[in-house]
Enzyme design. Structure first.
Site, PDB file in Angstrom:
ATOM      1  N   LYS A 267      32.777  33.463  29.866  1.00  0.00           N
ATOM      2  CA  LYS A 267      33.493  33.281  31.053  1.00  0.00           C
ATOM      3  C   LYS A 267      34.045  31.983  31.597  1.00  0.00           C
ATOM      4  O   LYS A 267      35.117  31.975  31.881  1.00  0.00           O
ATOM      5  CB  LYS A 267      32.337  33.765  32.176  1.00  0.00           C
ATOM      6  CG  LYS A 267      33.084  33.871  33.654  1.00  0.00           C
ATOM      7  CD  LYS A 267      31.902  33.539  34.835  1.00  0.00           C
ATOM      8  CE  LYS A 267      32.311  33.101  36.225  1.00  0.00           C
ATOM      9  NZ  LYS A 267      31.261  32.934  37.144  1.00  0.00           N
TER      10      LYS A 267
ATOM     11  N   ASP B 141      33.207  38.227  36.247  1.00  0.00           N
ATOM     12  CA  ASP B 141      31.630  38.103  36.431  1.00  0.00           C
ATOM     13  C   ASP B 141      31.089  39.195  37.139  1.00  0.00           C
ATOM     14  O   ASP B 141      31.678  40.336  36.843  1.00  0.00           O
ATOM     15  CB  ASP B 141      31.472  36.884  37.514  1.00  0.00           C
ATOM     16  CG  ASP B 141      32.346  37.203  38.764  1.00  0.00           C
ATOM     17  OD1 ASP B 141      32.729  38.181  38.945  1.00  0.00           O
ATOM     18  OD2 ASP B 141      32.425  35.987  39.697  1.00  0.00           O
TER      19      ASP B 141
END
Length: 220
Positions: free
Chosen positions: A154, A173
């Site tokens: 991420k 996320d």
């Protein structure tokens, strides 16, 4: 400088029209968020700010970034009694005393990630390495960033998207995951409770296929 930073060369209104024609849901919600632009940040500032985001919330992240600048950044000016500092350089972040300093400031385990990542970049690649990743293919740049302490898929995708010119990067996320399932019937990871690398890649590919051109703006 502002044209570059805010990517004002991108015709966001035209993109909104295109996506609205392709997706009724996007058309319905787009006016609520009109004017949103993807920033083109300095790679060092972007990457090290996102290292601070691990298991964190926005107000605390903001406080950490401000602490980094106050403690390690070069003073820029004072406005209405408030001092402003530049973001720290790689050499300032890599100093051996930085981890202890940042732990004292409440950075926790992220203190080591910040100091060690800066040190690794300077020792293994040099001060211009992050900037050079702008010319590398997306997956190569993402995988290179993931060799750094504290940089997972991420964080690397966030840096790729917001500082390294990688329009194919789609940071995922838990919030993006839920939206993908709820609004776009994306089945990736439906039977799982945690966001794995595979789920991250599958959702990113789903979004790339669905929206195609400059899909990172849709993500924002």
């Amino acid at each position: 400088m502002l044209v570059d930073y805010f990517q004002l060369n991108v015709d966001v209104e035209q993109l909104y029209r295109e996506w609205g024609l392709a997706d009724p849901h996007f058309k319905h919600i787009a006016n609520t968020f009109s004017g949103i632009r993807m920033l083109r940040q300095d790679p060092t500032e972007c990457l090290f700010s996102f290292i601070c985001t691990s298991n964190n919330h926005i107000s605390r992240i903001q406080g950490m970034v401000e602490s980094l600048c106050r403690s390690l950044g070069t003073p820029l000016c004072e406005l209405d009694g408030t001092p402003y500092h530049d973001f720290p350089s790689l050499s300032a972040l890599a100093d051996g005393k930085v981890e202890a300093l940042l732990r004292d400031l409440g950075f926790g385990y992220r203190a080591r990630f910040l100091q060690q990542s800066a040190k690794q970049i300077l020792e293994n690649h040099g001060p211009d390495w992050l900037q050079s990743l702008r010319s590398a293919p997306y997956l190569q740049a993402r995988d290179a960033l993931r060799t750094l302490p504290g940089v997972g898929i991420k964080v690397s995708d966030c840096a790729c998207l917001m500082s390294l010119d990688k329009a194919d990067a789609v940071p995922v996320d838990t919030h993006v995951w839920q939206i993908a399932k709820r609004d776009y019937k994306c089945a990736a990871g439906s039977a799982q409770k945690t966001l794995t690398d595979k789920v991250h890649r599958d959702i990113g590919q789903h979004e790339v296929t669905y929206f195609n051109r400059l899909k990172n703006y849709v993500h924002s």
